[in-house]
Design an enzyme around this catalytic site. Sequence first.
Site, PDB file in Angstrom:
ATOM      1  N   LYS A 203      22.047  26.326  -6.118  1.00  0.00           N
ATOM      2  CA  LYS A 203      22.085  24.938  -5.668  1.00  0.00           C
ATOM      3  C   LYS A 203      20.746  24.576  -5.050  1.00  0.00           C
ATOM      4  O   LYS A 203      19.973  25.431  -4.606  1.00  0.00           O
ATOM      5  CB  LYS A 203      23.232  24.689  -4.673  1.00  0.00           C
ATOM      6  CG  LYS A 203      23.169  25.490  -3.365  1.00  0.00           C
ATOM      7  CD  LYS A 203      22.310  24.864  -2.299  1.00  0.00           C
ATOM      8  CE  LYS A 203      22.319  25.699  -1.012  1.00  0.00           C
ATOM      9  NZ  LYS A 203      21.188  25.374  -0.106  1.00  0.00           N
TER      10      LYS A 203
ATOM     11  N   ASP B  51      28.293  27.757   2.874  1.00  0.00           N
ATOM     12  CA  ASP B  51      27.958  27.153   1.581  1.00  0.00           C
ATOM     13  C   ASP B  51      28.963  27.471   0.486  1.00  0.00           C
ATOM     14  O   ASP B  51      28.925  26.857  -0.585  1.00  0.00           O
ATOM     15  CB  ASP B  51      26.578  27.642   1.097  1.00  0.00           C
ATOM     16  CG  ASP B  51      25.435  27.090   1.918  1.00  0.00           C
ATOM     17  OD1 ASP B  51      25.674  26.193   2.747  1.00  0.00           O
ATOM     18  OD2 ASP B  51      24.297  27.551   1.728  1.00  0.00           O
TER      19      ASP B  51
END
Length: 286
Positions: A16, A142
């Site tokens: 990401k 996350d």
Amino acid sequence: MSPNDTSPLLYRAPAKINVGLEVLERRDDGFHTLQSIFLAVDLCDELSFRSTSNNIELHCEPAMTVHASDNLVYRAATLLKDTAGKPDWGAKITLRKNIPAGAGLGGGSSDAATTLLALNTAWNARVPVDELMSMAASLGSDVPFFISSRPSFVTGRGEVIQPLDCQPSWDVVLVTPNVHVNTAWAYRALQRTSRRPPSDMASSFLSFVETGHIDECILVNDFESVVIAQYPELAIIRRKLEELGPLYVSMSGSGSAMFGLFAPGTVPSVIDDIFAPYVAVVCHTL
């Protein structure tokens, strides 16, 4: 697929990037409240899962520098097994790392989420998505994002995920120096002692997707200035990215990866030469 089925499942765990990252305040529990836009990109770790009996076995390529039981993949597999109440379930897992570690790209978190998804299928555990999300949050801030990997506005300590109604299509030049940034150090370096008011980040990002124009006063990464001060080579990488004419340039997470967003088909073909000796790859938003 039953727990004793020997057929492997193959999965890809995406990295990401953060388009904007604001650290708003330090919480009483030691975590920080933040807001950010998370985008998955098609730079991926590769995992294979084979159902066995009893034990979780993890093999990493290249070899791990920590004990297997400390790896997020192992911890995710064990958590799912314990939650399902099935001590006789096991798995052989192979993890091939392509996402640089310590670069703010979420590789370990993505591997953990992918493990929850894959073994939920391989073991036919039937754990619902909302429970997988809770398990993911217990593994790391996350991790919940990677349960869906959809473009998202992320708040809380990183575990509150609001999917955005957009599908940006950008090429990404991702440059990683040989620098491992310690996230705890980065938070300390920010010295966030009072609450920072949040910007209207989600709206600014959606406007960027729609128009191609960005408000760089809002979509900023709070970590970037303190990390660049510690590692000046990141400023060199940023300048080289800016010279290529991107839509946006930033650091991802707490670093050290820097990236540029480009309209499709506008990335030069000589990226390796431009950014040598650093590792540079061209990928795409998912």
